[in-house]
Enzyme design. Structure first.
Site, PDB file in Angstrom:
ATOM      1  N   GLY A  49       0.830  -1.197   0.000  1.00 51.78           N
ATOM      2  CA  GLY A  49       0.000   0.000   0.000  1.00 51.78           C
ATOM      3  C   GLY A  49       0.864   1.247   0.000  1.00 51.78           C
ATOM      4  O   GLY A  49       0.740   2.089   0.882  1.00 51.78           O
ATOM      5  N   TYR A  54      -0.728   7.079   4.452  1.00 51.70           N
ATOM      6  CA  TYR A  54       0.404   6.791   5.319  1.00 51.70           C
ATOM      7  C   TYR A  54       1.424   5.887   4.650  1.00 51.70           C
ATOM      8  O   TYR A  54       2.625   5.991   4.921  1.00 51.70           O
ATOM      9  CB  TYR A  54      -0.091   6.156   6.620  1.00 51.70           C
ATOM     10  CG  TYR A  54      -0.795   7.130   7.519  1.00 51.70           C
ATOM     11  CD1 TYR A  54      -0.085   8.105   8.209  1.00 51.70           C
ATOM     12  CD2 TYR A  54      -2.180   7.089   7.677  1.00 51.70           C
ATOM     13  CE1 TYR A  54      -0.735   9.015   9.021  1.00 51.70           C
ATOM     14  CE2 TYR A  54      -2.836   7.997   8.483  1.00 51.70           C
ATOM     15  CZ  TYR A  54      -2.109   8.960   9.155  1.00 51.70           C
ATOM     16  OH  TYR A  54      -2.754   9.859   9.947  1.00 51.70           O
ATOM     17  N   ALA A 141      -5.579  -0.402   1.926  1.00 52.35           N
ATOM     18  CA  ALA A 141      -6.964   0.030   2.145  1.00 52.35           C
ATOM     19  C   ALA A 141      -7.729  -0.229   0.866  1.00 52.35           C
ATOM     20  O   ALA A 141      -7.325   0.223  -0.205  1.00 52.35           O
ATOM     21  CB  ALA A 141      -7.015   1.511   2.516  1.00 52.35           C
ATOM     22  N   TYR A 238     -16.748   5.205  13.879  1.00 52.86           N
ATOM     23  CA  TYR A 238     -15.432   4.664  13.559  1.00 52.86           C
ATOM     24  C   TYR A 238     -15.042   3.559  14.541  1.00 52.86           C
ATOM     25  O   TYR A 238     -15.219   2.384  14.270  1.00 52.86           O
ATOM     26  CB  TYR A 238     -14.361   5.762  13.524  1.00 52.86           C
ATOM     27  CG  TYR A 238     -13.100   5.258  12.857  1.00 52.86           C
ATOM     28  CD1 TYR A 238     -12.906   5.451  11.494  1.00 52.86           C
ATOM     29  CD2 TYR A 238     -12.137   4.546  13.568  1.00 52.86           C
ATOM     30  CE1 TYR A 238     -11.770   4.943  10.859  1.00 52.86           C
ATOM     31  CE2 TYR A 238     -11.015   4.041  12.943  1.00 52.86           C
ATOM     32  CZ  TYR A 238     -10.835   4.236  11.601  1.00 52.86           C
ATOM     33  OH  TYR A 238      -9.725   3.726  10.988  1.00 52.86           O
TER      34      TYR A 238
END
Length: 396
Positions: A49, A54, A141, A238
């Protein structure tokens, strides 16, 4: 070369085309903001990723400050007749140029990291070119994942658990920020399980086990998976929702790795980062408004992903002591969750309509950050000129 006059096709926070020069410029800016600090080491890194958020910040900081070598993995869309390539595609090409100019031996692979085929492709290359891995950074993600064993396709959902969620949210559908009211029905057990399969630790564990099975774990091997806790204000959607359940699954996986496949062979951490404007976070209801208010309170004290990535690398490499909580998670979010900061954000949250009027700079900043994710609203780019949208994926 394919020169096109392109404009952003935007609906709210979603933009379906990207600007290659703008995307590349964001990489150059981040690269230049990271102070070069070569530490004399060249660890082998597998970064899952690498093209956004990030993961991207961890890549550029690792290249700039720790001379990392290894492989980055992403799954980005190429150019078609109807659309540009994805912003992550263009960012990867720009990151590869900076890595090459800096003398880093870093390879970029565009493949489905969830699949057995993708894992085999990456590990074959790792084995032949770099050997054993010092660090595995997991920052994937995605909205869906196909289970490589059963073939089932799991779709993640963003829903509360137990009861419906009602809260203020930032609406930008007519290009003018305003506060609306949001209501989401509670998730089913199937929703929760599917989200855990996509965003939890199942794939992280498969990667660590695959590395171990190939004897590719270096002495002192460390793996870190990025996660988020966030404010009590956003907890119902969340941390206490389906995404939070997936993050708890990720954290349990880290503990399981430490007592299982990595026992006496390495260590696994989950890393709690602070808030950021990313393509993934912008899809979470209420997070946009919360982040706008957080930026209003902090101003330039809002820590960038690159600043947080520097903190992470310093802790992982031992340059600074590990900052962990009672669950052994590395914490990078102290600046966000400082009680004084949260008190001020809560005050704005309690009267969101009035607060947004006082937070115009924060809202403008947030929208500009969203547009920059796709290469738009980047200073120094002439968007009136045709752009070369045909950018090749970096050669191996």
């Amino acid at each position: 070369m394919s020169l096109r006059k392109i404009d952003p096709k935007q609906r709210g926070f979603l933009i379906v085309n990207s600007h290659p020069a703008g995307s590349a410029a964001t990489i150059t800016r981040m690269w230049e903001q990271i102070p070069p600090r070569p530490d004399g080491t060249s660890p082998v890194v597998l970064l899952l990723g690498h093209s956004a958020g990030y993961g991207l910040a961890t890549l550029l900081t690792g290249l700039r400050q720790h001379n990392i070598q290894g492989i980055g993995v992403a799954y980005e869309a190429p150019e078609t007749e109807r659309r540009t390539a994805s912003a992550g595609w263009y960012r990867t090409a720009a990151a590869a140029r900076h890595a090459q100019e800096a003398g880093n031996d870093f390879v970029f692979v565009n493949t489905d990291a969830f699949s057995d085929k993708g894992k085999a492709e990456v590990l074959d290359l790792m084995e032949k070119r770099f050997g054993k891995v010092d660090y595995l950074i997991y920052s994937l993600a995605a909205p869906r994942r196909t289970d490589p064993v059963t073939g089932a396709v799991h779709h993640s959902v963003i829903k509360p658990l137990g009861q419906p969620y009602e809260a203020p949210a930032l609406d930008f559908s007519d290009n003018t920020p305003k506060v609306t009211s949001l209501r989401l029905e509670a998730a089913t057990n199937e929703d929760r399980q599917a989200t855990e399969q996509v965003m939890g630790g199942a794939d992280w564990q498969l990667w660590v086990e695959a590395l171990a099975g190939r004897d590719l774990l270096a002495d002192g091997f460390t793996t870190a998976a990025l996660t988020y806790v966030g404010s009590e204000l956003t907890a119902p959607i969340y941390r206490q929702g389906t995404i939070g359940a997936a993050k708890e699954h990720l954290e349990r996986t880290g503990r399981h790795l430490n007592t299982g496949v990595l026992a006496d062979k390495g260590r696994a951490f989950t890393v709690v980062a602070g808030a950021a404007v990313t393509q993934a976070s912008s899809a979470i209801p209420s997070i946009a408004l919360y982040t706008t208010f957080l930026r209003t309170v902090l101003g330039e004290g809002f820590r960038t992903t690159a600043q947080q990535a520097q903190d992470l690398w310093d802790q992982l490499t031992g340059a600074t002591p590990l900052v962990t909580d009672d669950e052994d998670r590395i914490r990078l979010d102290g600046w966000e969750l400082d009680p004084h900061v949260q008190d001020q954000v809560s005050e704005l949250w309690s009267q969101p309509h009035d607060a947004l009027a006082r937070s115009a700079d924060g809202a403008d900043w947030f929208i500009d950050q969203i547009r920059e994710l796709y290469g738009w609203s980047v200073e120094g780019i002439d968007y009136d000129q045709p752009a070369d949208t045909t950018v090749p994926w970096p050669q191996r």
